[in-house]
Design an enzyme around this catalytic site. Structure first.
Site, PDB file in Angstrom:
ATOM      1  CG  ASP A  70      -9.084   9.809   1.204  1.00 48.00           C
ATOM      2  OD1 ASP A  70      -9.552   8.647   0.494  1.00 48.00           O
ATOM      3  OD2 ASP A  70      -7.947   9.781   1.671  1.00 48.00           O
ATOM      4  CD  GLU A  97     -12.683   4.987  -1.504  1.00 44.70           C
ATOM      5  OE1 GLU A  97     -12.128   4.319  -2.463  1.00 44.70           O
ATOM      6  OE2 GLU A  97     -11.941   5.717  -0.964  1.00 44.70           O
ATOM      7  CG  ASP A 149      -4.328  10.984   2.361  1.00 47.89           C
ATOM      8  OD1 ASP A 149      -4.484  10.021   2.011  1.00 47.89           O
ATOM      9  OD2 ASP A 149      -3.658  11.151   3.436  1.00 47.89           O
TER      10      ASP A 149
END
Length: 418
Positions: free
Chosen positions: A191, A275, A356
């Site tokens: 992340d 992502e 996170d």
């Protein structure tokens, strides 16, 4: 696969003058060829063949008084300019037709002698590597190269680059075979963020170095000194190079750090999941400077390139996946949360999550499900009841995938032609 190896070169004063002359001639040939192409298309929508174009702007132009100085440089560098123009047109048409992915590519534009970055390319006929380690360039001579590492194979071409800070580089293109590393059983989800650069699903935290923020004081002083210099003066040119060197130091430090981090991740994990962040959108907000300083796009690009070379897998999940809203323990959505909420407790199972770390674990689970093609399967660790995957939109309209009609390719402005 093709790789590019870049090295610093140290030309002499005479060689720098020869390079400047070659830069100018290659630029003029490129602009002349582009002018003829535009005129032919405007006249009768025709395309001049590459051979006829090269004959007109190089061979025949040398015989005229206006372009007789083209004969003082290597013809290989001039022919490479024509090939670069062909590549620019091909990229434009591939972008319009949809063959080329990514952001839209525009039509070729004219090159300026005032550009801070100059480059020219030599094919295999225009350069050679000497036994003493020097690089021989046609009509320029033997140039000293700072070999930081050995070339893995014989290069097929070399590009000479003059950056805004006044440094010269030689960029070689070589063909190498992939070197697959030993297979591992470790996978990780990452992340990315700004306060903390990256949080991995295994708990590893990578701090954000903030190279640009740390160098802002020095950059402001150099830019302030540049603004006081008279335009067109030699002192202004010196101040401009000083600003360029300060920016180059920040960029080089960031790139070195990104290479080290991506290499470590590739060596320690068999699969890495990220992502799909909307970097272009975030770069238009008040966080633009921090987003550009982070270099997320470069981080992802380096991971994908090294994964292809070393036999690893890099997966990218959709940007609309609610990784920060779903509990990674039970898979129950807990709703959106403001950015100032860094810790939260799941209302279903009572598990306390770091925002996170929970997102990184959800990215890992979604990446695994996407890699295994488990449509409708569990995407969270510990999920007992399978959850149907989010449908992927294939076109501009919701029924584009049902009617069997393929969506038309995007135009030059990026807007689909309906």
């Amino acid at each position: 696969m093709r790789l590019r190896y870049s090295y610093r070169i140290c030309p002499t004063v005479g060689q720098r003058q020869a390079l400047a002359r070659t830069f100018g001639c290659a630029r003029v040939v490129y602009n002349d060829a582009l002018t003829l192409r535009k005129a032919a298309w405007k006249a009768d929508r025709s395309r001049i063949p590459t051979g006829a174009l090269a004959k007109a702007v190089i061979t025949d132009a040398k015989k005229t008084d206006a372009r007789s100085w083209l004969g003082s440089v290597s013809v290989d560098a001039l022919q490479s300019s024509i090939r670069d123009l062909d590549t620019a047109y091909r990229n434009f048409f591939d972008s319009v037709s949809g063959k080329r992915s990514g952001r839209p590519v525009g039509l070729p534009v004219f090159k300026s002698r005032k550009d801070n970055r100059q480059s020219l390319r030599f094919s295999r006929n225009g350069f050679r590597l000497r036994s003493n380690g020097k690089l021989n360039l046609a009509r320029i001579g033997d140039v000293r190269v700072k070999w930081s590492r050995a070339l893995p194979a014989d290069p097929s071409s070399v590009t000479i680059v003059l950056d805004p800070s006044g440094r010269y580089f030689a960029s070689f293109v070589v063909d190498v075979e992939p070197q697959h590393l030993a297979t591992l059983d470790t996978e990780v989800g990452i992340d990315l963020g700004l306060s903390i650069y990256a949080v991995c699903s295994d708990g590893t935290v990578i701090d954000n170095p903030r190279f640009l923020r740390k160098a802002e004081k020095k950059l402001k002083a150099a830019q302030r000194a540049l603004s006081r210099k008279a335009k067109g003066s030699k002192n202004r040119a010196k101040a401009r190079r000083k600003v360029a060197r300060a920016h180059a130091k920040v960029a080089d430090t960031r790139m070195d750090w990104l290479h080290k981090q991506t290499t470590r991740l590739i060596r320690e994990n068999q699969a890495i999941y990220l992502e799909d962040l909307n970097v272009r959108g975030l770069a238009r907000t008040r966080l633009a400077k921090s987003v550009h300083d982070a270099g997320w796009s470069t981080f992802r690009r380096l991971l994908e390139e090294k994964a292809a070379r070393y036999g690893r897998h890099v997966g990218v999940i959709g940007r609309y996946e609610p990784t920060s809203q779903v509990c990674s323990a039970c898979g129950v959505p807990d709703g959106p949360k403001p950015l100032n909420v860094r810790m939260w407790t799941c209302g279903a199972c009572g598990t306390s999550h770091d925002r996170d770390l929970n997102a990184a674990r959800n990215i890992l689970a979604a990446g695994r499900a996407d890699r295994l093609n488990a449509c409708g399967g569990p995407v969270g660790p510990g999920v007992a009841i399978p959850r149907r995957a989010r449908p992927v939109e294939t076109g501009t309209h919701r029924n584009a995938g049902r009617t069997g009609r393929k969506p038309r390719a995007a135009g030059a402005t990026g807007i689909p032609a309906l």
